[in-house]
Design a protein around this motif. Sequence first.
Motif, short mmCIF file in Angstrom:
data_model
loop_
_atom_site.label_atom_id
_atom_site.label_comp_id
_atom_site.label_asym_id
_atom_site.label_seq_id
_atom_site.Cartn_x
_atom_site.Cartn_y
_atom_site.Cartn_z
N ASN A 1 0.84 -1.18 0.00
CA ASN A 1 0.00 0.00 0.00
C ASN A 1 0.89 1.24 0.00
OD1 ASN A 1 -1.70 2.14 0.61
ND2 ASN A 1 -2.64 1.16 2.38
N ASN A 2 0.89 1.98 -1.10
CA ASN A 2 1.68 3.20 -1.21
C ASN A 2 0.82 4.46 -1.09
OD1 ASN A 2 3.51 1.44 -3.67
ND2 ASN A 2 4.33 2.00 -1.68
N GLN B 1 10.37 0.00 0.19
CA GLN B 1 9.75 -0.61 -0.99
C GLN B 1 10.59 -1.80 -1.45
OE1 GLN B 1 6.84 0.55 -1.77
NE2 GLN B 1 6.33 -0.20 -3.79
N ALA B 2 11.90 -1.64 -1.44
CA ALA B 2 12.78 -2.75 -1.85
C ALA B 2 12.59 -3.96 -0.94
CB ALA B 2 14.24 -2.29 -1.86
N ARG B 3 12.46 -3.72 0.36
CA ARG B 3 12.23 -4.84 1.29
C ARG B 3 10.89 -5.53 0.98
NH1 ARG B 3 14.38 -1.10 4.78
NH2 ARG B 3 12.33 -0.53 5.60
N ALA B 4 9.86 -4.74 0.73
CA ALA B 4 8.55 -5.32 0.42
C ALA B 4 8.62 -6.11 -0.89
CB ALA B 4 7.50 -4.22 0.33
N LEU B 5 9.32 -5.57 -1.87
CA LEU B 5 9.44 -6.25 -3.17
C LEU B 5 10.27 -7.52 -3.08
CD1 LEU B 5 9.83 -3.14 -5.49
CD2 LEU B 5 7.83 -4.65 -5.29
N ALA B 6 11.10 -7.63 -2.05
CA ALA B 6 11.92 -8.84 -1.86
C ALA B 6 11.12 -9.98 -1.25
CB ALA B 6 13.14 -8.51 -1.00
N VAL C 1 1.30 -7.18 -5.49
CA VAL C 1 0.52 -6.07 -6.04
C VAL C 1 0.86 -4.85 -5.20
CG1 VAL C 1 -1.76 -5.07 -6.39
CG2 VAL C 1 -1.41 -7.50 -6.78
N ALA C 2 1.22 -3.75 -5.88
CA ALA C 2 1.43 -2.47 -5.21
C ALA C 2 0.39 -1.49 -5.75
CB ALA C 2 2.84 -1.94 -5.48
N ALA D 1 -7.39 -12.16 4.00
CA ALA D 1 -7.28 -12.85 2.71
C ALA D 1 -6.01 -13.70 2.61
CB ALA D 1 -7.30 -11.83 1.57
N GLY D 2 -5.17 -13.65 3.64
CA GLY D 2 -3.94 -14.44 3.64
C GLY D 2 -2.79 -13.78 2.91
N LEU D 3 -2.87 -12.46 2.73
CA LEU D 3 -1.81 -11.73 2.03
C LEU D 3 -0.84 -11.10 3.03
CD1 LEU D 3 -4.05 -9.82 -0.54
CD2 LEU D 3 -2.53 -11.73 -1.05
N GLU D 4 0.44 -11.13 2.71
CA GLU D 4 1.43 -10.36 3.45
C GLU D 4 1.18 -8.89 3.10
OE1 GLU D 4 6.22 -9.69 3.18
OE2 GLU D 4 5.48 -11.74 2.94
N TYR D 5 1.26 -8.01 4.07
CA TYR D 5 0.89 -6.61 3.85
C TYR D 5 2.03 -5.68 4.25
CZ TYR D 5 -1.64 -2.19 4.44
OH TYR D 5 -2.05 -0.89 4.36
N HIS D 6 2.28 -4.67 3.39
CA HIS D 6 3.28 -3.64 3.66
C HIS D 6 2.64 -2.28 3.43
CE1 HIS D 6 6.71 -6.47 3.68
NE2 HIS D 6 5.94 -7.13 2.82
N TYR D 7 2.86 -1.36 4.36
CA TYR D 7 2.37 0.02 4.22
C TYR D 7 3.57 0.93 4.07
CZ TYR D 7 -0.16 4.35 5.36
OH TYR D 7 -0.71 5.61 5.32
N ASN D 8 3.70 1.53 2.90
CA ASN D 8 4.80 2.43 2.59
C ASN D 8 4.21 3.65 1.88
OD1 ASN D 8 7.43 3.41 2.27
ND2 ASN D 8 7.79 2.23 0.41
#
Length: 142
Positions: A34-35, A79-84, A90-91, A57-64
């Motif tokens: 989530n950007n 963002q790089a950590r989330a993309l790894a 999905v962003a 929904a069973g998704l790993e979630y990142h708020y950036n």
Amino acid sequence: MDLRQLTPDLAVTPQIQPEDLPALAEAGFRVLINNRPDDEVGPHEDDAAMRAAAEAAGLEYHYNPFTPGQITPEMISAQARALASPGPKVAYCRSGNRSTVLWALTRAGLEPADDLIATGARAGYDISGIRPLIESLAHRGR
């Protein structure tokens, strides 16, 4: 949803709703980034609501959150950590553009600026204005 594939394991999209997340999980996505800053959305789409829906929904979630014109090195690193994270991702933000910009900045120095800009363009996003920042990050070795 308007999913636009940037890489084999990353799609970007304009704002999505909590009720969209089960379909994303069913489609094979494993990570939601989530950007979109909370001050741009209502309580139905804020960080807390999206985190709860993603987890359900069973998704790993990142708020950036990315406020236009306020890119920081920490934001690029987050963002790089989330993309790894493993699996398809999905962003999203308001239009998908900021998520595309952040993706490109994480790739600075790893891929040519022309290729990053062309990938954004193929997805419908003109990120050519960040070329100087991509080149600066690449030159510094990030």
